[in-house]
Every structure is written in structure tokens, then in C-alpha cells.
Design an enzyme around this catalytic site. Structure first.
Site, PDB file in Angstrom:
ATOM      1  N   ASP A 106       0.834  -1.190   0.000  1.00 38.34           N
ATOM      2  CA  ASP A 106       0.000   0.000   0.000  1.00 38.34           C
ATOM      3  C   ASP A 106       0.876   1.250   0.000  1.00 38.34           C
ATOM      4  O   ASP A 106       1.987   1.210  -0.505  1.00 38.34           O
ATOM      5  CB  ASP A 106      -0.969  -0.048   1.187  1.00 38.34           C
ATOM      6  CG  ASP A 106      -0.250  -0.549   2.444  1.00 38.34           C
ATOM      7  OD1 ASP A 106       0.987  -0.414   2.495  1.00 38.34           O
ATOM      8  OD2 ASP A 106      -0.913  -1.051   3.371  1.00 38.34           O
ATOM      9  N   HIS A 449       0.287  -9.181  -3.239  1.00 40.73           N
ATOM     10  CA  HIS A 449      -0.581  -8.182  -2.612  1.00 40.73           C
ATOM     11  C   HIS A 449       0.118  -6.831  -2.719  1.00 40.73           C
ATOM     12  O   HIS A 449       0.798  -6.383  -1.805  1.00 40.73           O
ATOM     13  CB  HIS A 449      -0.838  -8.564  -1.151  1.00 40.73           C
ATOM     14  CG  HIS A 449      -1.775  -7.650  -0.433  1.00 40.73           C
ATOM     15  ND1 HIS A 449      -3.123  -7.868  -0.363  1.00 40.73           N
ATOM     16  CD2 HIS A 449      -1.570  -6.496   0.242  1.00 40.73           C
ATOM     17  CE1 HIS A 449      -3.701  -6.895   0.335  1.00 40.73           C
ATOM     18  NE2 HIS A 449      -2.772  -6.049   0.713  1.00 40.73           N
ATOM     19  N   ASP A 489      -1.372 -18.343  -3.313  1.00 40.81           N
ATOM     20  CA  ASP A 489      -1.233 -17.314  -4.348  1.00 40.81           C
ATOM     21  C   ASP A 489      -2.520 -16.513  -4.569  1.00 40.81           C
ATOM     22  O   ASP A 489      -2.989 -16.356  -5.698  1.00 40.81           O
ATOM     23  CB  ASP A 489      -0.758 -17.954  -5.672  1.00 40.81           C
ATOM     24  CG  ASP A 489      -0.134 -16.920  -6.612  1.00 40.81           C
ATOM     25  OD1 ASP A 489       0.135 -15.782  -6.165  1.00 40.81           O
ATOM     26  OD2 ASP A 489       0.087 -17.256  -7.798  1.00 40.81           O
ATOM     27  N   GLU A 498       1.818 -10.545   0.500  1.00 45.09           N
ATOM     28  CA  GLU A 498       2.210  -9.134   0.486  1.00 45.09           C
ATOM     29  C   GLU A 498       3.705  -8.968   0.207  1.00 45.09           C
ATOM     30  O   GLU A 498       4.507  -9.865   0.458  1.00 45.09           O
ATOM     31  CB  GLU A 498       1.839  -8.431   1.807  1.00 45.09           C
ATOM     32  CG  GLU A 498       2.016  -6.917   1.693  1.00 45.09           C
ATOM     33  CD  GLU A 498       1.078  -6.097   2.568  1.00 45.09           C
ATOM     34  OE1 GLU A 498       0.437  -6.651   3.476  1.00 45.09           O
ATOM     35  OE2 GLU A 498       0.991  -4.868   2.317  1.00 45.09           O
TER      36      GLU A 498
END
Ligand SMILES: *[C@@H]1O[C@H](CO)[C@@H](O)[C@H](O)[C@H]1NC(C)=O
Ligand SMILES: *[C@@H]1O[C@H](CO)[C@@H](O)[C@H](O)[C@H]1NC(C)=O
Ligand SMILES: *[C@@H]1O[C@H](CO)[C@@H](O)[C@H](O)[C@H]1NC(C)=O
Length: 593
Positions: A106, A449, A489, A498
Site C-alpha cells: 500500500d 498483494h 497465491d 504481500e
């Protein structure tokens, strides 16, 4: 006051004078996944040194950091799908805090874990730096380090004449966690959080001091810290001095204000990376300051702090939160390789070797808190429940570095074999046949991720919008498999998929060692195409992103209870939001177990 300010201004100017190594033109780019199926023995130049596969892995791992860049991207940016972003960071404080790296999948910037990644990478580039040189990746290493270090300099100095200030996070974990999408729509506001003389944080200030000091040592000296290798060829004495000045100032901030963790007075960081202590940060910073400044007083100070804190390293692991196991390894290196600093006393050497070997032997003898999964991954309940590869790779990194310094040749070979086994596991020698690095082999994970890489912007449908990941984030090391070696996955399954700055760091040092040290290729070159597909589990995992009735580890179960109650979420709500609390849980697991 005035003189301190002038000194800081002078150093900052010196640091920003661009003495960076020129980048290759045309740039080095990651090869397609098929390259990772070519064994050296199948290539015409069979005994080629350096090993082209390890060299490429080093390049890929560095490329990942470029994909994580925040701020205004330079014309040399190689990641075509990334844009300049978060270009007003710091505006809330009237500062320029643009730049640096996004922490993970993120868009927040987290000083504490990032500074550990920088420390770890600079350390590896000091003692196994020859690998970067041989792989022709030193200019990219330099570029990667400066992007991070220049930002850390802004964080502790930008417009702040007061040396007792450090920005510890940019972006609010909760705001950021409600956003899933590209780099052009990043959620705001993006507040900046600081520690200072009245609200100190011994851990964060020491950790950044350690990063500055370790990297100062790398830029400042070509003196080896390991026999048979040399630091990466990065000398820049002016930059080394700038970094050392900041390291000294931050360390004195850390140790001349009340000792406490940084979330004590800055609770917002506790939602993201709460730390469990500061002792290992202070000792590690002292040791790297001794190395960077050739200072025996800092060396002695490290030993005093170790005693004052009554540290014990028998059963901890090694990660962004706790660096204890690295301490006896660095002590041993300084006592054997840098007697000009350490004095090289045999008594001291026996003591620190003893501590290092007790820690490693407990792991090898199956007596530590960490145990081996059936497939052979070193696993710590709690610490390994998400990002299982990280503790294992960090320990492999220090064990392999320590091995040649061991007290017997038997231990040397035992440590080498164990550490290499962990690296092999991460690179595909595991029950899933998965190398846990994106884009290095046809069996590499396809669904990291990473919001930026995914191409999706629907937070309610992370997994199938889009179905296929839009951008290959080459070189990203993923979290890793579950305690039963299973890997699904799935993009929303943040404990397994991530990406993060600190996940890549130990792999980078290990790959740099591999370039010149390992006789074999990375394990994934021997995997058959489709090897993962043939054993890939169906369904969903049983972890913090996908909680389930049975099979959830005790640590994870407790963590969920702890998280839900104060946040006031019902379990249904938690299921949907779970990935958003990834790091908070990481910290909470840690403090519970
Ligand atoms: C970068 O900008 C382009 C053009 O606006 C956009 O299509 C792309 O999705 C952006 N990249 C990311 C990672 O958001
Ligand atoms: C010191 O840090 C605290 C905690 O982050 C913050 O609230 C306060 O505004 C800071 N003080 C100054 C003078 O910046
Ligand atoms: C420390 O010593 C090394 C090796 O003698 C030398 O290369 C380096 O320049 C010295 N660094 C400082 C800051 O004096």
C-alpha cells in the site's frame, strides 16, 4: 544552537551534491521469467563467474525497491507503470517529506521498518559487496540507497534546526488501509507523525541512527568486514560524513531523552508498526557507529548497553522489531576483522562467539522457539504467522555471514548448510515448488498483494478485479507459505502474498553472497514448468486474512480477539477488512506470543 544548525545545513548540502554513480545506459532490466529456467550447466559458458543467475536475482531484488518509490520519479525510472506520487507529503508540517519508499503493498511510509531494511542492506553491501560489483549492480545499489537515505535525512532535518526531531511515519494507517488502487488516487489526508525531545522514541531514533551509520561505513571505507570479500565500490567520503553526522545526532537524541518505544507518545504508529522494545536498536546503532567512525568508545558503549539492558538472545527471532540476534554476529565480525576498533580481545571474542553460537545451535538442535515445518522452513509461531519467510531469511542471512567465523569447522559447515537450506526453500526447494520472488521463474507467484502492481481499484473485489495482475513487480519477495508449507497465491491473502521493503532485504544480501560464493545456481532454475500448478492447493488458506474454525494458530486466534474488541468490529466485518490490519496484527502477535 546556532553552530549545530550550521553544521546540519552544511552536511545536508554536501549530501545532496550529486556524487551518485552513473546508471547504465541502456538501463539493466529484469529478463523474462523464462531466463530463470536456464541452469548454468546448460549454458555454453558453464563455469561462468560471476554466476549469471545470482547476478540477475540481485538485479531483480533491487528493481523491486524502484517499484516502491514515492515522490517525484527521476528520468532514470525503470518501472514504466509507476508515476510520481504523494508529492505533497510533509505539507501538514510545512516540510518537504516527499520521496522515500512505500512500505509494502500500500502507500504509507514507515521509518522504523524501512530503517532496518536500509541497515541490513548496507551491512550486506559492506561484507559481501563484491557480489554487487561482480553482478554490475553497484550503480543500482547506490541509487536505491540514496533514494532511501536522502529521504531519511529529510525526515530528521528538513527545515528542522532541532536535532531532536524525527518523522516516524507519513500517512495514516487507517486512512491508507481503506484505499486499494493506483498511485494517482492515493488516499488523503497523509499526516506526518514525529518524535521529539518531549515525545521521544528510543527505538525509532536508534534504528535510523543505525541505518545512517551502517551506510556511512559503506560509503566511507573500502576496508573489508569479511575475509574474501570487499565492500561494494561506492566510495563517497562527503556523503559518508553527512550520514555519520546525522547518525551521531540521532543517537544522542535517542540516548539523551527518556528511554521509551516510539508508539508510547505517538499512538498512531501502533496501528502500523508498534515495536516491542528499543534495546537491540540502541546496541546495534552503537556498533555501527563504532564501525563508521572507527570508534572504540562506541564499541565499548555497545557492550555496556548490552549489559545495562540485561539483554538475552536465546529465543528471539530477527526482524524489523527485534535485532538482537544480529548483535553477537556484528560483535564477532568487529573483534576478528576490525581489531583497530574493537581491540580484538580474546576474552571478548570468546564471549560474543559463545552468544552467537548458543543462539544458532539452539536452532540447529531444535531447542529454540523456532521449529522446522515439515517442508523445512524455520518457523516461529506468532512471528512467522504472516510473512513466514522473513524470520527464516533474516536468520539465514546472519548465520551464513557468521559461519566462517565459527569456533570449529564442523560448526562452519553446519551453519552454512542450514542457512543455505532456508535460502533454497525460499527459492523453490519446498513442497509447493514455488520460488517466492515475483518474476524470476514460471513457478513464481502471480498475485502479489501490491495495489500498484495489481492494476485494480475495487477494494471490495481485490482478487478478481482484475483477474490477472496487470504489472509484474519483478524481484518482490512475498510473505511466504503457511505453517504447513502451503501457498495459495491469492492477492487478498496478505499474510502470504504481500510485498514489503523488509521482506526483500535479507534475500538481497543472500543473493549478493551467492554471486561469488555459491557454486550452484538459485534453486528455481531446476524447477519444471508447471511444478507449482501440479501441487497448488485449492480453496483458501487458514490465516489472518482468511480466518477459519480449526487450524488457526493460537497466536492468530488471540490476536483476532484482541483486535476485534477495541475496534468494535463483528467477525463478519473483520473478514472483509482483515488485510487492512495486517501490520497492527503483526505487532500484536509479536507482543502476545
Ligand atoms: C500511472 O499513470 C497512468 C496514467 O495515468 C495510469 O494508467 C497508471 O495506472 C498509473 N500507475 C499506477 C501504478 O497507478
Ligand atoms: C512533538 O511530538 C509530539 C508527538 O508527535 C507532537 O504532538 C508535538 O507537536 C511535537 N512538538 C513539536 C514542537 O513539534
Ligand atoms: C576508518 O578506518 C578505515 C580503515 O582504516 C578508513 O578507510 C576510513 O576512512 C576510516 N573512517 C573514518 C571516518 O575515519
Amino acid at each position: 544552537m546556532k553552530s549545530r544548525f550550521s553544521l546540519a545545513t552544511f552536511s545536508l548540502a554536501a549530501g545532496l551534491a550529486n556524487a551518485a554513480l552513473p546508471l547504465p545506459n541502456p538501463p539493466w532490466m529484469p529478463p523474462p521469467v523464462s531466463f530463470g529456467t536456464q541452469r548454468s550447466s546448460q549454458r555454453s559458458t558453464s563455469s561462468q563467474q560471476p554466476n549469471a543467475q545470482w547476478s540477475t536475482l540481485v538485479g531483480d531484488l533491487l528493481y523491486f525497491y524502484e517499484a516502491q518509490r514515492s515522490g517525484n520519479l527521476p528520468s532514470t525510472n525503470r518501472v514504466s507503470w509507476r508515476n510520481s506520487s504523494a508529492t505533497s507529503d510533509g505539507a501538514d508540517l510545512g516540510l518537504d517529506l516527499t520521496g522515500g519508499y512505500y512500505d509494502a503493498g500500500d502507500y504509507i511510509k514507515c521509518t522504523y521498518p524501512m530503517s532496518w531494511a536500509m541497515t541490513s542492506i548496507c551491512w550486506g553491501a559492506i561484507d559481501y559487496g563484491q557480489g554487487y560489483d561482480q553482478a554490475n549492480q553497484t550503480p543500482y545499489l547506490d541509487d536505491m540507497l540514496r533514494w532511501g537515505l536522502d529521504w531519511l535525512i529529510k525526515e530528521c532535518r528538513s527545515a528542522h534546526p532541532d536535532p531532536n526531531t524525527l518523522v516516524v511515519q507519513v500517512g495514516d494507517g487507517n486512512v491508507d488501509n481503506d484505499y486499494w488502487g493506483g498511485d494517482q488516487g492515493i488516499a488523503s489526508p497523509r499526516p506526518s507523525f514525529v518524535i521529539n525531545a518531549t515525545h521521544p522514541g528510543t527505538d525509532a531514533a536508534s534504528s535510523v541512527a543505525a541505518a545512517f551509520a551502517a551506510c556511512s561505513a559503506l560509503y566511507g571505507s573500502s576496508t573489508p568486514l569479511a575475509s574474501g570479500s570487499t565492500p561494494a565500490s561506492l566510495r563517497d567520503p562527503a556523503y559518508a560524513q553527512t550520514l555519520l553526522t546525522h547518525a551521531n545526532q540521532l543517537f544522542s537524541f535517542a540516548t539523551n531523552t527518556p528511554f521509551q518505544t516510539y508508539q508510547t507518545d505517538v499512538p498512531a504508529v501502533a496501528d502500523v508498526y508498534a515495536s516491542s522494545g528499543y534495546a537491540s536498536d540502541v546496541v546495534l546503532a552503537s556498533l555501527f557507529l563504532s564501525l563508521a567512525g572507527n570508534s572504540s568508545s562506541f564499541f565499548n558503549l555497545a557492550g555496556s548497553y548490552y549489559s545495562d539492558f540485561s539483554m538475552s538472545i536465546t529465543d528471539t527471532t530477527l526482524n524489523w522489531d527485534d535485532k538482537s540476534p544480529a548483535i553477537p554476529v556484528l560483535f564477532t565480525q568487529l573483534l576478528t576483522q576490525r581489531q583497530d576498533i574493537s581491540g580484538g580481545s580474546q576474552d571478548d571474542l570468546d564471549t560474543w562467539r559463545g552468544r552467537a553460537e548458543r543462539f544458532f545451535d539452539r536452532i540447529l538442535d531444535g531447542k529454540s522457539r523456532g521449529y522446522l515445518t515439515e517442508g523445512g522452513l524455520l518457523f516461529y509461531d506468532g512471528d512467522s504467522n504472516d510473512a513466514s519467510l522473513n524470520p527464516a531469511l533474516n536468520i539465514a542471512m546472519i548465520m551464513l555471514r557468521y559461519a566462517p567465523l565459527a569456533s570449529s569447522s564442523q560448526k562452519t559447515s553446519d551453519y552454512e548448510a542450514f542457512a543455505k537450506g532456508q535460502l533454497d526453500y525460499a527459492l523453490g526447494k519446498n513442497p509447493m515448488n514455488v520460488p517466492y520472488v515475483v518474476g524470476v521463474n514460471p513457478n513464481s507467484p502471480l498475485n502479489p498483494h501490491s495495489a500498484a502492481a495489481s492494476g485494480g481499484d475495487d477494494i471490495g473485489d481485490i482478487d478478481s478485479s482484475p483477474v490477472d495482475t496487470l504489472n509484474v513487480i519483478y524481484g518482490a519477495v512475498l510473505g511466504g507459505p503457511d505453517p504447513h508449507d502451503r501457498f495459495y497465491d491469492i492477492r487478498s491473502d496478505w499474510p502470504e502474498t504481500e510485498v514489503a521493503l523488509d521482506y526483500n532485504a535479507p534475500m538481497l544480501t543472500l543473493a549478493a553472497m551467492g554471486v561469488s560464493k555459491f557454486s550452484d545456481d538459485p534453486y528455481y532454475t531446476s524447477l519444471e514448468d508447471g511444478a507449482y500448478a501440479s501441487v497448488k492447493p485449492s480453496g483458501t488458506p487458514c490465516d489472518e486474512a482468511f480466518p477459519c474454525e480449526d487450524g488457526l494458530s493460537r497466536g492468530a486466534t488471540i490476536a483476532i480477539a484482541v483486535v476485534i474488541t477495541p475496534v468494535g468490529l463483528v467477525l463478519i466485518g473483520f473478514l472483509a477488512r482483515s488485510f487492512m490490519l495486517r501490520r497492527a496484527q503483526r505487532a500484536k502477535n509479536k507482543s502476545i506470543v
